[in-house]
Design an enzyme around this catalytic site. Sequence first.
Site, PDB file in Angstrom:
ATOM      1  N   ARG A 197       1.185  -1.461  -0.043  1.00  0.00           N
ATOM      2  CA  ARG A 197      -0.264  -0.231   0.110  1.00  0.00           C
ATOM      3  C   ARG A 197       1.100   1.146   0.148  1.00  0.00           C
ATOM      4  O   ARG A 197       1.895   1.475   0.987  1.00  0.00           O
ATOM      5  CB  ARG A 197      -1.081  -0.006   1.544  1.00  0.00           C
ATOM      6  CG  ARG A 197      -1.505   0.820   1.538  1.00  0.00           C
ATOM      7  CD  ARG A 197      -2.732   0.822   2.314  1.00  0.00           C
ATOM      8  NE  ARG A 197      -3.921  -0.362   2.970  1.00  0.00           N
ATOM      9  CZ  ARG A 197      -4.647  -0.695   1.656  1.00  0.00           C
ATOM     10  NH1 ARG A 197      -5.312  -0.127   1.568  1.00  0.00           N
ATOM     11  NH2 ARG A 197      -4.958  -1.618   2.585  1.00  0.00           N
ATOM     12  N   GLU A 240      -6.154  -8.068  -3.198  1.00  0.00           N
ATOM     13  CA  GLU A 240      -6.440  -8.157  -4.444  1.00  0.00           C
ATOM     14  C   GLU A 240      -5.356  -6.858  -5.461  1.00  0.00           C
ATOM     15  O   GLU A 240      -4.206  -6.370  -4.598  1.00  0.00           O
ATOM     16  CB  GLU A 240      -7.180  -6.503  -3.854  1.00  0.00           C
ATOM     17  CG  GLU A 240      -7.822  -5.854  -4.798  1.00  0.00           C
ATOM     18  CD  GLU A 240      -9.180  -4.515  -4.817  1.00  0.00           C
ATOM     19  OE1 GLU A 240      -8.859  -4.532  -3.350  1.00  0.00           O
ATOM     20  OE2 GLU A 240      -8.546  -3.635  -5.032  1.00  0.00           O
ATOM     21  N   SER A 257      -9.462  -4.722  -9.927  1.00  0.00           N
ATOM     22  CA  SER A 257     -10.377  -4.442  -9.763  1.00  0.00           C
ATOM     23  C   SER A 257     -11.233  -4.450 -11.182  1.00  0.00           C
ATOM     24  O   SER A 257     -11.096  -3.437 -11.660  1.00  0.00           O
ATOM     25  CB  SER A 257     -10.381  -2.981  -9.107  1.00  0.00           C
ATOM     26  OG  SER A 257     -11.585  -3.125  -7.789  1.00  0.00           O
ATOM     27  N   ARG A 298       2.638  -3.287  -6.734  1.00  0.00           N
ATOM     28  CA  ARG A 298       1.700  -4.488  -5.830  1.00  0.00           C
ATOM     29  C   ARG A 298       1.745  -5.453  -6.382  1.00  0.00           C
ATOM     30  O   ARG A 298       2.511  -6.803  -5.783  1.00  0.00           O
ATOM     31  CB  ARG A 298       0.821  -3.729  -5.913  1.00  0.00           C
ATOM     32  CG  ARG A 298      -0.488  -5.018  -4.699  1.00  0.00           C
ATOM     33  CD  ARG A 298      -1.965  -4.470  -4.836  1.00  0.00           C
ATOM     34  NE  ARG A 298      -1.884  -3.428  -3.284  1.00  0.00           N
ATOM     35  CZ  ARG A 298      -2.869  -3.139  -3.178  1.00  0.00           C
ATOM     36  NH1 ARG A 298      -4.282  -3.762  -3.329  1.00  0.00           N
ATOM     37  NH2 ARG A 298      -3.428  -2.745  -2.444  1.00  0.00           N
TER      38      ARG A 298
END
Length: 432
Positions: A281, A355, A358, A396
């Site tokens: 993050r 995740e 999306s 990420r």
Amino acid sequence: MLDLAFIRANPDIVKDAATRKRVAIDIDHLLALDTRTQELRRQVEAARARQNQLSKDIQAAGKDQEARIAAIEAGRAVAAETKVLEPQLRDLEVELRDLLLRVPNIPDASVPTGRDESENVEFKKVGTPRDFGFTPQDHVAIMARLDMLDVERGVRVAGSRSYILKGDGVRLEMALIQFAIDRISQKGFTPLSVPALAREFCFIGNSQFPRGKDQVYALEGEGEADEPQLFLVGTAEVAITGMHSGEILDGAELPIKYVGVSPCFRKEAGTYGKDTKGIMRVHQFTKVEQYIICQNDHEESVRWHEALLANAEDIVTALEMPYHVVLVCTGDLGDGQVKKYDIECWVPSEGAYRETHSDSYFHDYQARRANVRYRDAEGKVRFVHTLNNTALASPRIMIPLLENHQQADGSVTIPPALRPYLGGQTEFRPKR
RNA sequence: GGAGAGAUGGCAGAGUGGUUGAAUGCGACCGUCUUGAAAACGGUUGAUGGAAACAUCCGGGGGUUCGAAUCCCUCUCUCUCCGCCA
């Protein structure tokens, strides 16, 4: 933004949607405001019509001074009236629109009702987490051994949630981005490199504003207060939604398929203590985004929603990572989203799926706000539908990638699909 | 950053206070003609709200006026020149 006429006709559906999305909004107040606005608008328009008529009378009067003066006097009186009413109407319209911008879209019937991400529903699982035969390291340890990452100095430069990619970390990021752009553009998507700075209307159009404003970096205006302010985008989606703003597209051009790349910036306000380690993050990252503009048709949106999911799965599959797909519940859905799938990739060090993608569709919610329309086959002007999904977000994506492909000796095998982008290299190996 | 010029319909381009939501040309669409096509000719061709009457929109916002595409202020954008710069 929903059609005001729809809200008038279906207040209960809208209220129910807001409740299930956990959005606090007073629909009855909105409707009362709407009624008052309509009344006032009728008054203002009647006054303006009288004004226009008098204007014509003044012309018609010609040299007849008496009639002329009488009409001018009457005109003056009406002008004084509109001068009072118009600002009132404007204020009401602004208030109404501000409220309207906060009304969430209606979730699809297939979306499960739930309060937050813990109630998302897994509906597809692909691949099996590998049996390592040794204790898998987390991405921070792996990247340290490969000299790919320097978090400490990144934090020195830009504060918490900042990082410096280094050496093969940089090569890997560039390879991933190029791989994703190639992979998606091969399916007929036009690559775009869009501004990371955008004006407010783009964020409103995208439905990031007003509610998500606290997650967005605003740039200080240096001069006058009315100088347009710029904000750093959290995704290329913002810029892409804005780029066709105000246009009436030719229906024959649809669907428009873009794959956009941009730096992304997020304040991550309210996430203190969450994912503090490593690069899960962060405030700045790079994302390759799929974006579709299609006709105003639910079935069409659904088809593309599934297609975008398949594209993202194709990327994850090519990178050989176990993943699952969750159907996001109402409470975890964005204001504008009708339905959303998240792809979560397996992260061995956490023993959990996290995740990475999306995938959502909006019907005409964004198009209404950004005013993007098209002319259909009958020549009718309609709002487009919009959809978007991640193609790849770095750094990420490196977390599951490096962790799933790590070897006991600290090296990492590069999946074959990515090798062409790294000069044919097959693995990353510690220097010593 | 400094100086100047501009922004009108899908495009080009008129229009400097009163039936101008906007001439004209191009494009597009429909029709006539043609075996077909082209050419020619005739017609149609912006959006939003409203059942309609009607109202609003000539880059955005504000102002002057009975009345603004037209006058004033301001912002944005585009172009030219100078400066700076990857």
